[in-house]
Scaffold this active site. Structure first.
Site, PDB file in Angstrom:
ATOM      1  N   HIS A 121      35.951  39.045  35.269  1.00  0.00           N
ATOM      2  CA  HIS A 121      37.118  38.182  35.502  1.00  0.00           C
ATOM      3  C   HIS A 121      38.385  39.041  35.482  1.00  0.00           C
ATOM      4  O   HIS A 121      38.539  39.908  34.616  1.00  0.00           O
ATOM      5  CB  HIS A 121      37.182  37.096  34.425  1.00  0.00           C
TER       6      HIS A 121
ATOM      7  N   MET B  22      32.354  31.536  42.399  1.00  0.00           N
ATOM      8  CA  MET B  22      33.328  30.543  41.945  1.00  0.00           C
ATOM      9  C   MET B  22      32.699  29.194  41.623  1.00  0.00           C
ATOM     10  O   MET B  22      33.178  28.145  42.061  1.00  0.00           O
ATOM     11  CB  MET B  22      34.442  30.407  42.992  1.00  0.00           C
TER      12      MET B  22
END
Ligand code: GAR
Length: 190
Positions: free
Chosen positions: A112, A93
């Site tokens: 993703h 992240m």
């Protein structure tokens, strides 16, 4: 048989994608070897998973660095030490900066949990369910300096289970684990 690619997996969270990649490398369904697991979160569950699998962990808490360049310079040193050829982001992240992009041109891959360019960033599954879309999915793409941008390598659609983030997430994760392995195999040995 092609020689195994040496990969470094980057992760910040629970690590289910890391575990799927590790299992695929071990069983030979992914022709690669994980030479390092890089994290910015030493307390993340993925660290335990890596340790259990006997994979070397390198933790770089980003709060300890004044700049992204300094942070990535330390990571790069470690990557070069272990001979990593590809960087595989699996729930990592943080944005990738110029230092790593320059060192690994077109050799950084991300997964993703949406059909990009819809719902980039954090909480993509929650965003899709809240938005009320009927179909979401999974995207694997090469990484550039943007957030969840860069050339798309593969996508697979997943039906949204209305008002149910948990069940939709389960379906997405199952697709992620499969699609990542297949896409990486194609990419590494193209
Ligand atoms: C995965 O769903 C991955 O696609 C997502 O984080 C999750 C990590 O799960 N990545 C992003 O949202 C990137 N913007 P995991 O820790 O169980 O592999």
């Amino acid at each position: 048989m092609n020689p195994k690619c040496k990969i470094a997996v980057f992760a910040s969270g629970s690590g289910s994608n890391f575990a799927a990649i590790e299992e695929a490398c071990r069983s030979g369904t992914l022709n690669a070897e994980i030479v390092l697991m890089v994290t910015n979160k030493p307390e993340a569950y993925v660290v335990k998973r890596a340790a259990q699998a006997g994979i070397q962990v390198a933790a770089f808490p980003s709060s300890e660095y004044a700049t992204r360049a300094a942070y990535e310079k330390d990571i790069l040193k470690k990557l070069q030490e272990v001979g990593a050829e590809w960087l595989v982001l699996a729930g990592y992240m943080r944005l990738i900066g110029e230092t790593l992009l320059t060192a690994y041109p077109s050799r950084i891959v991300n997964i993703h949990p949406s059909l990009l360019p819809s719902f980039p960033g954090k909480d993509a599954i929650e965003q899709a369910v809240e938005h009320g879309v009927k179909v979401t999915g999974v995207t694997v793409h090469l990484v550039d300096a943007g957030m969840d941008t860069g050339p798309i390598l593969a996508q697979r659609a997943v039906d949204v289970i209305p008002d149910n983030v948990e069940k939709t997430a389960e379906a997405i994760h199952a697709v992620e684990h499969d699609l990542y392995k297949d896409t990486l195999n194609r990419l590494f040995h193209a």
